[in-house]
Design a protein around this motif. Sequence first.
Motif, PDB file in Angstrom:
ATOM      1  N   ILE B 317      16.557 -25.837 -18.571  1.00  0.00           N
ATOM      2  CA  ILE B 317      17.861 -25.342 -18.116  1.00  0.00           C
ATOM      3  C   ILE B 317      17.969 -25.514 -16.596  1.00  0.00           C
ATOM      4  O   ILE B 317      18.958 -26.070 -16.091  1.00  0.00           O
ATOM      5  CB  ILE B 317      18.060 -23.868 -18.536  1.00  0.00           C
ATOM      6  N   GLU B 572      25.412 -27.934 -26.899  1.00  0.00           N
ATOM      7  CA  GLU B 572      24.247 -27.187 -26.439  1.00  0.00           C
ATOM      8  C   GLU B 572      24.101 -27.303 -24.920  1.00  0.00           C
ATOM      9  O   GLU B 572      23.790 -26.322 -24.230  1.00  0.00           O
ATOM     10  CB  GLU B 572      22.991 -27.724 -27.149  1.00  0.00           C
ATOM     11  N   LYS B 576      24.195 -23.987 -22.549  1.00  0.00           N
ATOM     12  CA  LYS B 576      22.995 -23.552 -21.836  1.00  0.00           C
ATOM     13  C   LYS B 576      23.122 -23.700 -20.319  1.00  0.00           C
ATOM     14  O   LYS B 576      22.498 -22.945 -19.576  1.00  0.00           O
ATOM     15  CB  LYS B 576      21.783 -24.334 -22.338  1.00  0.00           C
TER      16      LYS B 576
END
Lengths: 610, 610
Positions: B317, B572, B576
């Motif tokens: 991340i 995603e 994130k």
Amino acid sequence: MQTAGEKLTALRRLMKERDIDLYIVPSSDPHLSEYIPDYWRIIPWLTGFTGSAGTVFITDIFAGLWTDSRYFIQAVNQLKDSGIILMNSVLSTRNDYTDWISLTLNSGDKLALDGRIFSVELTRKIENSLADKKVLFDFNCDLISGLWVDRPSLPFSLAFDHSVMFSGKERSVKMAEVREQMKRSGAEYHFLTSPDDIMWLLNIRGNDLKYSPLLISYALVGEEQILLFIEESKIPLKLASEFDRLGIVMLPYEETAGMLSTLISGSSVLINPVTTSTTLYDSFPPGMKIIEDLTIPARLKAIKNSTEIENISGAMIKDGVALTKFFFWLESNTDKADLSELILQEKLNAFRSEGENYLGPSFSAIVAYKENGALPHYSVTAESDKIIGKAEILLIDSGGQYLDGTTDITRTVSMGRQSEQQKRDFTLVLKGTINLALARFPAGTKGYQLDLLARKALWENGLNYGHGTGHGVGFCLNVHEGPQSIGPSPGTESRTVIEPGMLISDEPAIYRKGEYGIRIENLILCIEDTETEFGKFHKFQTVSLCYIDKSLIDISLLDKREIGWLNSYHTEVYEKLSPSLNPDEKKWLKSKTSSITPPSPLKGGTSRNI
Amino acid sequence: MQTAGEKLTALRRLMKERDIDLYIVPSSDPHLSEYIPDYWRIIPWLTGFTGSAGTVFITDIFAGLWTDSRYFIQAVNQLKDSGIILMNSVLSTRNDYTDWISLTLNSGDKLALDGRIFSVELTRKIENSLADKKVLFDFNCDLISGLWVDRPSLPFSLAFDHSVMFSGKERSVKMAEVREQMKRSGAEYHFLTSPDDIMWLLNIRGNDLKYSPLLISYALVGEEQILLFIEESKIPLKLASEFDRLGIVMLPYEETAGMLSTLISGSSVLINPVTTSTTLYDSFPPGMKIIEDLTIPARLKAIKNSTEIENISGAMIKDGVALTKFFFWLESNTDKADLSELILQEKLNAFRSEGENYLGPSFSAIVAYKENGALPHYSVTAESDKIIGKAEILLIDSGGQYLDGTTDITRTVSMGRQSEQQKRDFTLVLKGTINLALARFPAGTKGYQLDLLARKALWENGLNYGHGTGHGVGFCLNVHEGPQSIGPSPGTESRTVIEPGMLISDEPAIYRKGEYGIRIENLILCIEDTETEFGKFHKFQTVSLCYIDKSLIDISLLDKREIGWLNSYHTEVYEKLSPSLNPDEKKWLKSKTSSITPPSPLKGGTSRNI
């Protein structure tokens, strides 16, 4: 007739006389061939076990057989009361017995074997596994000949010319090619131990073995002469005089070792250690420069020439016609109560016999109904023979030897009902067959790199099969003939570069133990595709011709490209085979090969998401 | 400063004094590491050639450099006037110089090298290639130290504790695991030569090398103690006392060889011959039982534990946020005339530096505009630096070292125009990245078996790339860290079974010389999938997080599954990363990650045939 126990006792007596602690008996012949003559089938005689692969180990207190998983059940049954135990079920090794030998033998022990039927590669492996012990070796130990009273004789059949119309290349041209490559390898001599190499080189065939049209022989290729070691009366006069003209000198088969020992020390010879026996290897005089590699004929004959390729196309039509007639006959006769696997095996051979230039089956056909199909190497016997019912799945893997090619094809058909699972399994296997056939790959690609194409659809559904995907195929020679192969492990064979002209099988499968087996096998020929700034690329052409049972296909699992392949394959099958069929057969094949279409998107087909 | 010519003359003088006919200088250090300290960069000092891989051969009349193709152009330039010639352009071998050695040396000649920086595996190979000649070997020959006056010193950095919060496992637990496996291997000692093995085992890190957070060290693991050979002042007091408590004894780095020679003859030690130097190998007393294999830490650390996996998700991340901010900044600043590859490289590192627990880049980032991208291992220098224009393709391959993981990611973006060929190339590469990520495969599958998934779409279009597909990645250790890999050749690494917990890169590519390069790289983690009657199956989870440039995608080339992957990956990525972005960046990323839809069938899309 002696029992296995009596034979073992006699053998142990001989071992004791010679101070032998371990005697090893393999299931091989002096040519390390796949199909071996009865003369060399020592294990069936000694133990009662008739499987085609195995090794027996005998000590004073122990006798054990190693074989592979396909024979476990058979071995347990056949070894009952023989005093010999099946070893793979004891040790969990994969037929690799060298660990066991090195655990079993101690320094000072003596290991003996008959080096005539062990490759030099294998005896080296055995020696290496014992390198840290002072074990004595006797690699010239034949204890069997003295014990085997009613031993069969070596086979005798006449050689015949394999016309250049079939082979596409004169023997003199092949001889020159081999000699040129020998020069490049720095080899003054090339010793050939595989009959298929020799048959190919000399454009002859024979009938010494059951499934391969070979003559048992050795050959020593020199710069001027070829010494052909063969029972001389096998060569008819006309061939003999042609041989004479080309400098091919015939010598008795038994004199091979003796002749090798007279070569000039210091000269160089090219051999393949995988197919050369320990005894013959040891016959070369000391100081000989031995170059080890695949043989030159093995590499050359793997690449089929244009005449061979044309002939193969013709053989495939004959073979496809036989299969079509067979399956038509089968569908028209399912009501007969007495149809059994054995009967089908004979019937299929009868249909093939109608084809021109047919020599016989290229291997023992697998006709396996229902759960028998789940045994990948099933071979029907009188005991296992199954009546063919009207519901379940029938797997038929068969092939023929023709003067103009060797075939090998598997079709799985439904005899009536098709469950959802069967259709799904069949379609996933078919996806594998198709996707390998559709491969496009750069020059230099090796067999192991392509294996995934045949497995991907299966893996994605938690399925798999435990054997390789494809083997090389000879031309009127062995049905299993490398060096090329396609499989998951990068062994010698699947490390071979797949080159244009190579013929290879494409046979993914699913085996559901106790239920059924599904395998769809075609032969595919590597051909040139394109050349870009990234190099040359190759592809395959499917050459086997027989319909694929649509009743077992779940169309929703096939994508556009796969459907396209199937429809165009079926069109080709019909076009090429129908001219040789009668009107009923033709009509039947027409429906068997009609196009499939994916479910309409407007009616909510399952293959689209919009 | 001496010229290359003067250094060569001085070296030849020393060779003559010692009767040396051939002296070999490698580009390695005593740990056979990928990134080596300046102290060991002998070839740049001696020849001027600065590439990371190469070997120099010096005789009395000849000096040549072997390197691999990525450095050919650079080597030609840098070797100009050095008196040293580039050899690979002369011989057409692939960096394999043993053939050349055996052609060059005669019986009686003397070959010398510094065995401290040659693996025992390599010197064995050299010895084998000369087996049929009576060549003299001196493997203890350091001719460089005496000549290199201004040689850099060995690096010095302080060790720090790598908290169990990151590593997920106490050092005492790791030590017990290693010792248990040593017992199973029958090894009383385990000699570790790779700093990454030692860092992992002891839960420490340092800063001795540029891109890997390592300390130069050796370790000898015994049943009770670990001897850690390291410059003692590198270990802070608190760590030292903890080490003391655990039986980790520190000894001077220079005393490694001496200490090994005092081991009891007859005891057993496990080493990896690929990473153990010839000198250290030869230090073991005669009669020592040396077991050769991968090291135990190498196998253990390749399988990430659950804490590491959780940490990796977090690191991804941070890394994705840095990349997103960077690309947003880049798009907002393309009008600046002075944007160059070097500036981008620095800027990207600056964005990464904002992430918590960031240690530095995990390798020298590749920022390659236009034709520079066609060099797979391009590394920007002041000379090659390119101004970033507003039209062509930009390839950025970069990664970071964080306390909680190591990253490596490549994105290729369009700076403006996209040609049809570029879109096609990009989409075919993307298909490769996606299809490997979507792999499902049985337990036991090895890296080479999966390689095809990344290449299939390229091969079908006559395209390919000349490097492997994936390398293993360490955890706050080396960015290239096996034993696993995915590639076309079944070498040691791609023969490693891919197991759950392994992290590996997925990076297919296309390089069009003189035009551009396209590579799309994500890290993928092997996880468990399902278990059926056919066994256990595994799959991958993509863990790298950064948008993929949709402007370069030709949707008509993607199938439903690939589109599904891309859309769910982009969802995603947004979910994130967006919480760490400012509103402008967030909005921008939203559009970069919006769903793509295939052309409507009713409007005659190209992907359907009905």
